[in-house]
Design a protein around this motif. Structure first.
Motif, PDB file in Angstrom:
ATOM      1  N   SER A 127       1.929  12.479   7.456  1.00 10.88           N
ATOM      2  CA  SER A 127       0.501  12.216   7.558  1.00 10.88           C
ATOM      3  C   SER A 127       0.337  10.833   8.168  1.00 10.88           C
ATOM      4  N   CYS A 128      -0.315  10.756   9.348  1.00 11.06           N
ATOM      5  CA  CYS A 128      -0.428   9.462  10.026  1.00 11.06           C
ATOM      6  C   CYS A 128      -1.721   9.383  10.819  1.00 11.06           C
ATOM      7  N   ASP A 153       1.573   7.570   6.029  1.00  7.99           N
ATOM      8  CA  ASP A 153       1.570   7.646   4.565  1.00  7.99           C
ATOM      9  C   ASP A 153       2.997   7.851   4.055  1.00  7.99           C
ATOM     10  N   THR A 170       6.260  12.974   1.558  1.00  9.44           N
ATOM     11  CA  THR A 170       6.067  13.852   0.402  1.00  9.44           C
ATOM     12  C   THR A 170       7.414  14.055  -0.293  1.00  9.44           C
ATOM     13  N   THR A 204       0.815  -1.212   0.000  1.00  5.88           N
ATOM     14  CA  THR A 204       0.000   0.000   0.000  1.00  5.88           C
ATOM     15  C   THR A 204       0.855   1.272   0.000  1.00  5.88           C
ATOM     16  N   THR A 244       2.169   2.473   2.544  1.00  7.93           N
ATOM     17  CA  THR A 244       2.181   3.036   3.891  1.00  7.93           C
ATOM     18  C   THR A 244       2.998   2.136   4.821  1.00  7.93           C
ATOM     19  N   GLU A 270      -0.264   4.173  11.486  1.00 10.05           N
ATOM     20  CA  GLU A 270      -0.068   4.017  10.037  1.00 10.05           C
ATOM     21  C   GLU A 270       0.402   5.355   9.484  1.00 10.05           C
TER      22      GLU A 270
END
Ligand SMILES: Nc1ncnc2c1ncn2[C@@H]1O[C@H](COP(=O)(O)OP(=O)(O)OP(=O)(O)O)[C@@H](O)[C@H]1O
Length: 352
Positions: A269-270, A280, A283, A242, A244, A278
């Motif tokens: 971002s979590c 992400d 960037t 995924t 992530t 989790e």
């Protein structure tokens, strides 16, 4: 529009089609809610898992495909035979393992499997030969002369599987073959199903309400929900990375919340995921902080650059996680890539 309505009406894979249904609908009696609702699927060779909760319509679909039950509307074909008017031909070509116990308790297993072979058109001698063969394949060689009334659930499931295979079918349909089995017997049954599809080369349609077990043995998965098609695709696309990452920390107080807040403050971002966090993928800005090509190294080929960028982004994410945990004096229990699982199909797509 409900999420599943956005799924393609007909999933197509370039391979040999063994089952095709078009807008298949089944209403029992005057039921308002159909057991199958406008179902269009294509099943190809290999092992196909048909998954869905109890009452999703799996058994209804199998019975319609075998010509044992008439649909309310829609059409279907099995091995190229239209279900309307070809039920007998289909049942002769297909091996069917029903969900419920259908074994006569006062019959020896060998006699039962020979009988089923005879019912499918085999002459006496080949029926006896084939019965002995399939009982060996399913692991019942030793117990084949015992009365089936004394069999364990695992042995009964194997006997049901043997009778489905005795006439050398072109396709097998197995309805909940792991029902009632303990974990070891379940693993054995799943291995057998995998062998049928891959070593024996017989296409398999296998149902289960346990999503996790089918992802281990199926090439394709069809997911039903309330008689409707939720997803139909190759298993590997369910299991794809995924992108992530899951992180578990340990420490004083509410370690997970403190870690999550600190990661967010660093621009990640979590969100909580069970007892884990989790995160992400980073960037491009955050990943670029890591630096470019190693000094003196050759400039990467264009094709390699994506892979290198992804690896650098992954390394950057791991560094940020490690540094954040160290700053908070938290122990890092694990950092792992998260892959999709069949369970996520339901969590993500079925509204609560
Ligand atoms: N003979 C029947 N008469 C009336 N309703 C039925 C009949 N058979 C099934 N149903 C209903 O149709 C729906 C689908 O049932 P079906 O047995 O096909 O689901 P399933 O996915 O195989 O579930 P399970 O694993 O529990 O058997 C359910 O709501 C069930 O109650």
């Amino acid at each position: 529009m409900a999420p599943w309505e956005r799924s393609p009406a007909l999933a197509r894979v370039a391979a040999v089609t063994v089952i095709q249904t078009t807008a298949l609908t089944k209403r029992y009696g005057s039921a308002q809610v159909p057991a199958l609702d406008d179902l269009s699927i294509e099943v190809v060779d290999g092992v196909t898992g048909l998954v869905g909760a109890n009452g999703a319509g799996k058994s209804t679909l199998i019975k319609i495909l075998l010509g044992l039950l008439a649909p309310t509307s829609g059409s279907a074909s099995v091995l190229g035979h239209d279900i309307e008017g070809s039920g007998e031909q289909i049942r002769r070509a297909v091996g069917y393992m029903p969900e419920h116990d259908c074994l006569p308790p006062d019959m020896r297993c060998i006699d039962f499997v020979v009988h089923m072979g005879r019912m499918s058109g085999l002459p006496p001698a080949p029926a006896r030969e084939r019965a002995a063969d399939v009982l060996r394949h399913v692991g019942l060689a030793e117990e084949r002369y015992r009365l089936m009334g004394g069999y364990s659930t695992g042995m009964k499931q194997r006997a049901k599987l043997a009778q489905a295979l005795v006439h050398d079918p072109e396709l097998v349909m197995l309805d909940e073959p792991t029902n009632g089995l303990d974990p070891a017997a379940r693993d054995d049954m799943l291995a057998l199903v995998h062998r049928i599809g891959h070593d024996f080369g017989i296409p398999v349609l296998v149902t289960s309400h346990l999503l996790g077990e089918l992802e281990r043995i199926s090439d394709h998965v069809v997911v039903l929900d309330g008689g409707r098609l939720l997803r139909s695709e190759a298993t590997r696309s369910f299991l794809a990375d995924t992108g992530t990452v899951l992180v578990e920390v340990t420490g004083e107080g509410d370690a997970q919340r403190r870690m999550g807040e600190a990661l967010a403050a660093r621009g990640l971002s979590c969100r909580p995921h069970g007892g884990l966090i989790e995160i992400d993928p980073v960037t491009p800005d955050l990943a670029a902080d890591q630096g470019g090509t190693p000094e003196g190294g050759p400039a990467p080929e264009a094709g390699d650059r994506d892979g290198e960028a992804a690896a650098a982004a992954h390394d950057r994410l791991r560094d940020l996680v490690r540094d954040t945990a160290a700053d908070l004096d938290l122990g890092l229990v694990r950092v792992q890539a998260r892959t999709g699982r069949l369970e996520d199909v339901f969590r993500d797509e079925v509204p609560a």
